[in-house]
Design a protein around this motif. Structure first.
Motif, short mmCIF file in Angstrom:
data_model
loop_
_atom_site.label_atom_id
_atom_site.label_comp_id
_atom_site.label_asym_id
_atom_site.label_seq_id
_atom_site.Cartn_x
_atom_site.Cartn_y
_atom_site.Cartn_z
N UNK A 1 -0.13 -6.47 9.48
CA UNK A 1 0.71 -6.30 8.30
C UNK A 1 1.14 -4.85 8.31
N UNK A 2 2.40 -4.59 7.98
CA UNK A 2 2.88 -3.22 8.03
C UNK A 2 2.68 -2.51 6.70
N UNK A 3 1.99 -1.39 6.76
CA UNK A 3 1.87 -0.52 5.60
C UNK A 3 3.07 0.40 5.60
N UNK A 4 3.64 0.62 4.44
CA UNK A 4 4.80 1.48 4.35
C UNK A 4 4.42 2.74 3.60
N UNK A 5 4.65 3.88 4.19
CA UNK A 5 4.41 5.14 3.51
C UNK A 5 5.66 5.99 3.65
N UNK A 6 5.67 7.10 2.94
CA UNK A 6 6.85 7.95 2.99
C UNK A 6 7.04 8.55 4.37
N UNK A 7 5.96 8.66 5.16
CA UNK A 7 6.09 9.31 6.46
C UNK A 7 6.23 8.34 7.63
N UNK A 8 5.59 7.17 7.56
CA UNK A 8 5.66 6.24 8.71
C UNK A 8 5.21 4.85 8.31
N UNK A 9 5.39 3.92 9.23
CA UNK A 9 4.85 2.58 9.08
C UNK A 9 3.62 2.49 9.97
N UNK A 10 2.49 2.16 9.40
CA UNK A 10 1.29 2.04 10.21
C UNK A 10 0.69 0.65 10.00
N UNK B 1 -15.27 -12.28 1.17
CA UNK B 1 -15.70 -10.92 0.84
C UNK B 1 -14.53 -9.95 0.93
N UNK B 2 -14.55 -8.95 0.06
CA UNK B 2 -13.57 -7.88 0.12
C UNK B 2 -13.98 -6.93 1.24
N UNK B 3 -13.07 -6.66 2.17
CA UNK B 3 -13.33 -5.72 3.25
C UNK B 3 -13.12 -4.30 2.73
N UNK B 4 -11.96 -4.07 2.12
CA UNK B 4 -11.73 -2.79 1.47
C UNK B 4 -10.56 -2.88 0.50
N UNK B 5 -10.59 -2.02 -0.51
CA UNK B 5 -9.52 -1.94 -1.51
C UNK B 5 -8.44 -1.02 -0.96
N UNK B 6 -7.20 -1.51 -0.93
CA UNK B 6 -6.07 -0.73 -0.42
C UNK B 6 -5.29 -0.04 -1.55
N UNK B 7 -5.35 -0.63 -2.74
CA UNK B 7 -4.60 -0.09 -3.88
C UNK B 7 -5.26 -0.56 -5.15
N UNK B 8 -5.31 0.31 -6.16
CA UNK B 8 -5.89 -0.06 -7.44
C UNK B 8 -5.25 0.77 -8.54
N UNK B 9 -4.83 0.12 -9.61
CA UNK B 9 -4.22 0.83 -10.73
C UNK B 9 -4.48 0.08 -12.02
N UNK C 1 5.62 1.00 -5.90
CA UNK C 1 4.61 1.92 -5.35
C UNK C 1 3.82 1.28 -4.22
N UNK C 2 3.43 0.04 -4.39
CA UNK C 2 2.69 -0.66 -3.33
C UNK C 2 3.56 -0.79 -2.09
N UNK C 3 4.82 -1.15 -2.27
CA UNK C 3 5.74 -1.30 -1.14
C UNK C 3 5.97 0.01 -0.39
N UNK C 4 5.94 1.14 -1.11
CA UNK C 4 6.14 2.45 -0.47
C UNK C 4 4.88 2.98 0.19
N UNK C 5 3.72 2.67 -0.36
CA UNK C 5 2.50 3.34 0.07
C UNK C 5 1.46 2.46 0.74
N UNK C 6 1.51 1.16 0.54
CA UNK C 6 0.44 0.31 1.05
C UNK C 6 0.94 -0.69 2.08
N UNK C 7 1.76 -1.63 1.63
CA UNK C 7 2.12 -2.75 2.50
C UNK C 7 3.34 -3.47 1.93
#
Length: 168
Positions: free
Chosen positions: A3-12, A46-54, A90-96
């Motif tokens: 799954x592609x994470x989208x950030x202001x600097x790159x897609x990882x 099981x939750x592996x890790x939290x990617x975003x929380x608000x 925000x999620x679309x820009x910073x997480x996925x």
């Protein structure tokens, strides 16, 4: 899969095993809207890790009480929609990317009371991928009970007390 994470600097890429998915949860409570996105292992449940929380304070129940009405005000509805929209951006820009997230959402007590809640929830579900539904009291209590044991899978002699923002 990836799954592609989208950030202001790159897609990882967020690496996923065959059992892993990205899930988003929206909890529209009477006083706060909580949104989480996590990598989840569905095979192990099981939750592996939290990617975003608000957590966003939106006082739905106080709005009903203030206006002594069975309808949310147009102002609180606009605030609620704006919060969902802003978080989705925000999620679309910073997480996925949103289309890579399996979304589920719930709305609780204040939404059982407000006559205009069903149309508001339907509108949110049409505009955003949140899949929100209003829980009845039994469903809300059951979900709260099970949520309390995420980290303690075999509770013994345990009481769960939810003192949320409203009772209906």
């Amino acid at each position: 899969g990836f799954a592609l994470a989208q950030s202001s600097s790159d897609l990882s890429p967020i690496k996923l095993t065959k059992c892993e998915v990205i899930r988003g949860a929206v909890d529209m409570g009477s006083g706060t809207t909580k949104i989480k996105v996590a990598k989840v292992n569905k095979c192990q449940k099981a939750i592996v890790n939290i990617l975003f929380e608000k957590n966003i304070k939106i006082s739905y129940q106080a709005d009903l009480d203030l206006h002594n009405s069975n309808n949310f005000s147009s102002e609180i509805l606009a605030n609620g929609e704006r919060a969902i929209k802003d978080v989705m951006l925000e999620i679309g820009r910073t997480v996925i990317a949103h289309d890579k997230i399996e979304w589920k959402g719930v709305a609780t007590a204040a939404f059982r009371s407000a006559d205009n809640a069903p149309s508001f929830i339907a509108d949110l579900n049409k505009k955003y991928p949140v899949n929100i539904r209003v829980l009845n009291q039994v469903e809300e209590a059951t979900l709260g009970f099970h949520s309390a044991f995420v980290y303690e899978p075999e509770p013994v002699n345990t009481v769960v007390w939810d003192i949320g923002g409203a009772v209906s």
